[in-house]
Scaffold this motif. Structure first.
Motif, PDB file in Angstrom:
ATOM      1  N   ALA A   1       0.836  -1.211   0.000  1.00  0.00           N
ATOM      2  CA  ALA A   1       0.000   0.000   0.000  1.00  0.00           C
ATOM      3  C   ALA A   1       0.869   1.258   0.000  1.00  0.00           C
ATOM      4  CB  ALA A   1      -0.933  -0.004   1.211  1.00  0.00           C
ATOM      5  N   LEU A   2       1.869   1.296   0.883  1.00  0.00           N
ATOM      6  CA  LEU A   2       2.722   2.486   0.987  1.00  0.00           C
ATOM      7  C   LEU A   2       3.529   2.697  -0.299  1.00  0.00           C
ATOM      8  CD1 LEU A   2       4.120   2.022   4.622  1.00  0.00           C
ATOM      9  CD2 LEU A   2       2.183   3.419   3.898  1.00  0.00           C
ATOM     10  N   TRP A   3       3.887   1.590  -0.920  1.00  0.00           N
ATOM     11  CA  TRP A   3       4.688   1.615  -2.146  1.00  0.00           C
ATOM     12  C   TRP A   3       3.793   1.889  -3.366  1.00  0.00           C
ATOM     13  CZ3 TRP A   3       7.541  -3.411  -4.168  1.00  0.00           C
ATOM     14  CH2 TRP A   3       8.543  -3.050  -5.095  1.00  0.00           C
ATOM     15  N   ASN A   4       2.474   1.750  -3.159  1.00  0.00           N
ATOM     16  CA  ASN A   4       1.492   1.905  -4.223  1.00  0.00           C
ATOM     17  C   ASN A   4       1.725   0.898  -5.354  1.00  0.00           C
ATOM     18  OD1 ASN A   4      -0.772   2.968  -5.367  1.00  0.00           O
ATOM     19  ND2 ASN A   4       0.261   4.738  -6.290  1.00  0.00           N
ATOM     20  N   ARG A   5       2.003  -0.327  -4.963  1.00  0.00           N
ATOM     21  CA  ARG A   5       2.278  -1.402  -5.923  1.00  0.00           C
ATOM     22  C   ARG A   5       1.391  -2.609  -5.614  1.00  0.00           C
ATOM     23  NH1 ARG A   5       3.555  -0.080 -10.387  1.00  0.00           N
ATOM     24  NH2 ARG A   5       3.894  -2.300 -10.757  1.00  0.00           N
ATOM     25  N   PRO A   6       1.324  -3.591  -6.532  1.00  0.00           N
ATOM     26  CA  PRO A   6       0.485  -4.778  -6.286  1.00  0.00           C
ATOM     27  C   PRO A   6       0.988  -5.629  -5.115  1.00  0.00           C
ATOM     28  CG  PRO A   6       1.104  -4.630  -8.607  1.00  0.00           C
ATOM     29  CD  PRO A   6       1.912  -3.610  -7.881  1.00  0.00           C
ATOM     30  N   GLN A   7       0.065  -6.389  -4.558  1.00  0.00           N
ATOM     31  CA  GLN A   7       0.420  -7.386  -3.546  1.00  0.00           C
ATOM     32  C   GLN A   7      -0.159  -8.721  -3.980  1.00  0.00           C
ATOM     33  OE1 GLN A   7      -1.808  -5.435  -0.318  1.00  0.00           O
ATOM     34  NE2 GLN A   7      -3.066  -7.296  -0.127  1.00  0.00           N
ATOM     35  N   ALA A   8       0.617  -9.787  -3.737  1.00  0.00           N
ATOM     36  CA  ALA A   8       0.099 -11.144  -3.944  1.00  0.00           C
ATOM     37  C   ALA A   8       0.430 -11.901  -2.668  1.00  0.00           C
ATOM     38  CB  ALA A   8       0.741 -11.792  -5.161  1.00  0.00           C
ATOM     39  N   THR A   9      -0.573 -12.005  -1.794  1.00  0.00           N
ATOM     40  CA  THR A   9      -0.338 -12.614  -0.488  1.00  0.00           C
ATOM     41  C   THR A   9      -0.617 -14.119  -0.525  1.00  0.00           C
ATOM     42  OG1 THR A   9      -2.608 -12.057   0.109  1.00  0.00           O
ATOM     43  CG2 THR A   9      -0.899 -10.503   0.785  1.00  0.00           C
ATOM     44  N   PHE A  10      -0.082 -14.832   0.462  1.00  0.00           N
ATOM     45  CA  PHE A  10      -0.349 -16.267   0.683  1.00  0.00           C
ATOM     46  C   PHE A  10      -0.019 -17.088  -0.577  1.00  0.00           C
ATOM     47  CE2 PHE A  10      -4.320 -14.066   2.600  1.00  0.00           C
ATOM     48  CZ  PHE A  10      -3.528 -13.389   3.497  1.00  0.00           C
ATOM     49  N   ALA A  11       1.121 -16.789  -1.186  1.00  0.00           N
ATOM     50  CA  ALA A  11       1.470 -17.409  -2.467  1.00  0.00           C
ATOM     51  C   ALA A  11       1.844 -18.874  -2.313  1.00  0.00           C
ATOM     52  CB  ALA A  11       2.639 -16.653  -3.100  1.00  0.00           C
ATOM     53  N   SER A  12       1.315 -19.711  -3.209  1.00  0.00           N
ATOM     54  CA  SER A  12       1.746 -21.109  -3.238  1.00  0.00           C
ATOM     55  C   SER A  12       2.425 -21.441  -4.565  1.00  0.00           C
ATOM     56  CB  SER A  12       0.579 -22.059  -2.972  1.00  0.00           C
ATOM     57  OG  SER A  12      -0.345 -22.007  -4.018  1.00  0.00           O
ATOM     58  N   LYS A  13       2.410 -20.477  -5.509  1.00  0.00           N
ATOM     59  CA  LYS A  13       3.101 -20.686  -6.777  1.00  0.00           C
ATOM     60  C   LYS A  13       3.368 -19.324  -7.404  1.00  0.00           C
ATOM     61  CE  LYS A  13       2.617 -23.415 -11.012  1.00  0.00           C
ATOM     62  NZ  LYS A  13       1.614 -24.003 -11.903  1.00  0.00           N
ATOM     63  N   VAL A  14       4.579 -19.113  -7.865  1.00  0.00           N
ATOM     64  CA  VAL A  14       4.941 -17.831  -8.490  1.00  0.00           C
ATOM     65  C   VAL A  14       5.560 -18.119  -9.851  1.00  0.00           C
ATOM     66  CG1 VAL A  14       6.393 -15.764  -8.320  1.00  0.00           C
ATOM     67  CG2 VAL A  14       5.377 -16.740  -6.243  1.00  0.00           C
ATOM     68  N   GLU A  15       4.975 -17.534 -10.919  1.00  0.00           N
ATOM     69  CA  GLU A  15       5.546 -17.683 -12.258  1.00  0.00           C
ATOM     70  C   GLU A  15       5.799 -16.299 -12.837  1.00  0.00           C
ATOM     71  OE1 GLU A  15       3.201 -21.130 -14.487  1.00  0.00           O
ATOM     72  OE2 GLU A  15       1.925 -19.990 -13.118  1.00  0.00           O
ATOM     73  N   LEU A  16       7.061 -16.029 -13.168  1.00  0.00           N
ATOM     74  CA  LEU A  16       7.407 -14.729 -13.736  1.00  0.00           C
ATOM     75  C   LEU A  16       7.261 -14.781 -15.246  1.00  0.00           C
ATOM     76  CD1 LEU A  16      10.541 -13.519 -11.759  1.00  0.00           C
ATOM     77  CD2 LEU A  16       8.116 -13.354 -11.189  1.00  0.00           C
ATOM     78  N   ASP A  17       6.810 -13.642 -15.804  1.00  0.00           N
ATOM     79  CA  ASP A  17       6.631 -13.558 -17.254  1.00  0.00           C
ATOM     80  C   ASP A  17       6.938 -12.119 -17.638  1.00  0.00           C
ATOM     81  OD1 ASP A  17       5.874 -13.674 -19.867  1.00  0.00           O
ATOM     82  OD2 ASP A  17       3.720 -13.744 -19.453  1.00  0.00           O
ATOM     83  N   GLY A  18       8.187 -11.838 -17.886  1.00  0.00           N
ATOM     84  CA  GLY A  18       8.602 -10.479 -18.229  1.00  0.00           C
ATOM     85  C   GLY A  18       8.327  -9.526 -17.084  1.00  0.00           C
ATOM     86  N   GLY A  19       7.561  -8.502 -17.378  1.00  0.00           N
ATOM     87  CA  GLY A  19       7.264  -7.504 -16.350  1.00  0.00           C
ATOM     88  C   GLY A  19       6.069  -7.849 -15.485  1.00  0.00           C
ATOM     89  N   LYS A  20       5.612  -9.119 -15.599  1.00  0.00           N
ATOM     90  CA  LYS A  20       4.439  -9.532 -14.834  1.00  0.00           C
ATOM     91  C   LYS A  20       4.738 -10.801 -14.036  1.00  0.00           C
ATOM     92  CE  LYS A  20       2.059  -9.815 -18.627  1.00  0.00           C
ATOM     93  NZ  LYS A  20       1.094  -9.838 -19.730  1.00  0.00           N
ATOM     94  N   ALA A  21       3.884 -11.097 -13.098  1.00  0.00           N
ATOM     95  CA  ALA A  21       3.974 -12.373 -12.384  1.00  0.00           C
ATOM     96  C   ALA A  21       2.570 -12.932 -12.234  1.00  0.00           C
ATOM     97  CB  ALA A  21       4.615 -12.177 -11.019  1.00  0.00           C
ATOM     98  N   LYS A  22       2.488 -14.247 -12.381  1.00  0.00           N
ATOM     99  CA  LYS A  22       1.232 -14.934 -12.130  1.00  0.00           C
ATOM    100  C   LYS A  22       1.421 -15.648 -10.790  1.00  0.00           C
ATOM    101  CE  LYS A  22      -1.489 -16.794 -15.780  1.00  0.00           C
ATOM    102  NZ  LYS A  22      -1.758 -17.942 -16.634  1.00  0.00           N
ATOM    103  N   VAL A  23       0.567 -15.330  -9.841  1.00  0.00           N
ATOM    104  CA  VAL A  23       0.730 -15.892  -8.509  1.00  0.00           C
ATOM    105  C   VAL A  23      -0.524 -16.662  -8.108  1.00  0.00           C
ATOM    106  CG1 VAL A  23       1.197 -15.389  -6.079  1.00  0.00           C
ATOM    107  CG2 VAL A  23       2.239 -13.972  -7.855  1.00  0.00           C
ATOM    108  N   THR A  24      -0.330 -17.913  -7.691  1.00  0.00           N
ATOM    109  CA  THR A  24      -1.434 -18.701  -7.155  1.00  0.00           C
ATOM    110  C   THR A  24      -1.440 -18.520  -5.645  1.00  0.00           C
ATOM    111  OG1 THR A  24      -1.196 -20.265  -8.941  1.00  0.00           O
ATOM    112  CG2 THR A  24      -2.452 -21.005  -7.030  1.00  0.00           C
ATOM    113  N   ARG A  25      -2.602 -18.199  -5.096  1.00  0.00           N
ATOM    114  CA  ARG A  25      -2.713 -17.876  -3.679  1.00  0.00           C
ATOM    115  C   ARG A  25      -3.581 -18.902  -2.947  1.00  0.00           C
ATOM    116  NH1 ARG A  25      -5.925 -13.519  -2.966  1.00  0.00           N
ATOM    117  NH2 ARG A  25      -4.890 -13.226  -0.977  1.00  0.00           N
TER     118      ARG A  25
END
Lengths: 249, 313
Positions: free
Chosen positions: A134-158
């Motif tokens: 929130a303070l950084w004004n950026r996305p959050q993906a909490t309680f992650a069980s899988k993280v896949e990076l794709d360039g400037g994005k990430a797909k996160v399973t929560r």
């Protein structure tokens, strides 16, 4: 240079049976084993795996705590982090203040991903990652069980109450780890030796200009109410009879 | 006087019971005025359910296609804007509320109280730390908003019979597009919901395999119970993550909890200590689960469970 910043909190070891001080002023921590918060260890493992797959060039571990917190940071370096930052503070910080400190570190390091554990197993607050995002004004993906990076994005399973949820976030972002994200590696002796030579920078909390005054006052600590001792039944027939008699089935 | 805003949790047009429990928690603050806010693409059905809860004064609706899925980064700025009129903002301490509310608190520049289990005054609460091994009494500053998540297992659901007004709220804040919903794989078992079920049958590591978990499901179906699992069983892949009961899974308070082949690690006991009656079935007479069980039976679950089903016939 794509960096990952990982938060490591020093907490009472997972296996210690925590006790409240008899006078109700706190938790007994004298002579108690301290470790990296287990969720943070998982966060670090994920950062290392991302780097090993070419998704980052540097993994920085950071902590806020007393001088002894160097032990946990050294463990993080032995696991494979490239360098460490200790923001030295002898009094514990509330999550909002911790998030403000991490925001300062973000301004200094410009990481692409900040990986934190979803909660400290001491205060069980589960707040710092969300507050930082929130303070950084950026996305959050909490309680992650899988993280896949794709360039400037990430797909996160929560891990959510209803099952599993997948979101896509733009980077940079904050990701907090849940238990099943990975299984952290064991530290080998040569790695411990190597870790001694890795850089560990210490910053005084006061030098960051963060207001770390606690907002909340803990008035007392108490042990939880004990459940009264139950009965043992000898066989299934007796169990079924007791359940029926109590109107439970 | 306390003015409390409760963030409704809902999915598929249904209000989650965690919201009604949060209302009960809020009603413990004497003289509090309680409003519920429903953020959704289309809020009608959920708002009507919230308006029927006793103790709720107003239901605010914020309808926006961006609110179709509960993304914290999208919802938080809207709630922070609405919070201006309130002294307290509450949400249930479910994965929904845990994800969302700290983001709201940070936007408001205040700290958050997590998992409040008791209200002692409008600014004094009790909450568990160290997996429930200690309970702290915490005082929040009176000159700031109180932002808190509610430990739902500590409160009954607010009863039906209320008649709150429903009003559309105007919120004009810019919403981020950096976070996008992709999919949700919800387990649709047809069994009662673990978090609200009156009876729960739970399996642990001793169940031994996903295949063997059918003995747990079978007894649960016999009893009309929900199914739970220990962390060990979930980690081993015997049961899906949404069945996990404990410190990092679900905290539940059923009338009857039957722990089958669960040793009783402290992290698991944290999740069940508000259960009315705990039954433990375990081969190992030294298992720590027997220290908290109301009724214990030393035995092999593969013999006991089918036999119990028969006896309850």
């Amino acid at each position: 240079m794509s960096k990952i910043l990982v938060g490591l909190k020093r907490v009472v070891d997972y296996n210690v049976r925590v006790r409240v001080k008899p006078d109700g002023t706190g938790i007994v921590t004298e002579g108690v084993k301290m470790s990296i918060n287990p969720f943070d260890e998982i966060a670090l493992e994920e950062a290392l795996r991302i780097k090993e797959k070419g998704g980052a060039t540097e993994v920085i571990v950071a902590s806020i705590g007393p001088a002894d917190t160097q032990q946990q940071l050294r463990t993080g370096l032995a696991m494979g982090a490239d360098r460490a930052i200790l923001v030295q503070s002898d009094t514990p910080l509330e999550p909002l203040a911790a998030a403000k400190v991490f925001l300062k570190l973000i301004e200094k390091e410009s990481p692409n991903i900040v990986l934190l554990g979803k909660q400290g197993i001491d205060d069980d607050n589960n707040q710092t990652g969300q507050m930082l995002a929130a303070l950084w004004n950026r996305p959050q993906a909490t309680f992650a069980s899988k993280v896949e990076l794709d360039g400037g994005k990430a797909k996160v399973t929560r891990e959510v109450d209803a099952g599993l949820e997948t979101i896509e976030i733009d980077l940079p972002a904050v990701i907090t780890s849940d238990l099943r994200l990975n299984e952290p590696r064991y530290v080998k002796l040569p790695d411990i030796m190597k870790a001694k030579k890795k850089p560990l920078e210490t910053i005084e909390l006061a030098s960051l200009g963060v207001d770390a005054t606690p907002q909340f006052k803990v008035q007392k600590y108490e042990p939880p109410a004990a459940r009264s001792k139950g009965i043992m039944v000898k066989d299934v027939a007796e169990l079924a009879a007791v359940l029926k008699q109590k109107g439970l089935v | 006087m306390a003015k409390i805003l409760i963030v409704a949790e809902h999915s598929g047009g249904k209000l989650n019971a965690s919201t009604a429990k949060s209302v009960t928690c809020a009603s413990k603050i004497e003289g509090a005025e309680i409003d519920v806010v429903v953020l959704a693409a289309s809020a009608g059905e959920v708002a009507a359910q919230a308006a029927a809860l006793q103790g709720v004064k107003r239901v605010l609706t914020v309808e926006n296609p961006a609110n179709a899925e509960p993304l914290a980064a999208v919802l938080a700025p809207q709630i922070a804007a609405l919070a201006a009129d309130y002294t307290h903002v509450f949400a249930p301490s479910t994965t929904f509320g845990k994800d969302l509310l700290p983001r709201v608190a940070a936007l408001l520049g205040v700290g958050q109280l997590s998992d409040i289990m008791a209200v002692e005054s409008p600014y004094r609460f009790r909450r568990p730390i160290y997996a429930g091994n200690a309970i702290i009494t915490v005082e929040a500053p009176q000159d700031k908003k109180v932002v808190a998540t509610v430990r739902t297992a500590s409160f009954e659901a607010a009863p039906q019979g209320g008649n709150a007004s429903i009003e559309a709220a105007n919120v004009s804040v810019e919403l981020p597009t950096h976070t996008r919903f992709v999919e949700r794989s919800a387990a649709t078992s047809g069994r009662p919901d673990l978090q609200t079920a009156a009876r729960v049958v739970s399996g642990g590591r001793a169940v031994g395999s996903a295949e063997n978990f059918k003995i747990i499901y079978s007894l649960a179906d016999k009893l009309g119970a929900a199914v739970g699992a220990s962390r060990a069983a979930v980690d081993a892949g015997y049961a899906p993550n949404d069945l996990q009961v404990g410190q990092t899974g679900k905290i539940i308070a059923p009338e009857l909890y039957i722990a089958c082949g669960i040793s009783g690690a402290i992290q698991h006991l944290t999740g069940i200590k508000d259960a009315r009656t705990i039954v433990a079935i375990n081969k190992d007479p030294e298992a720590p689960i027997f220290e908290v069980a109301d009724i214990g039976l030393v035995g092999d679950i593969f013999q006991v469970l089918p036999e119990l089903e028969k006896q309850l016939g």
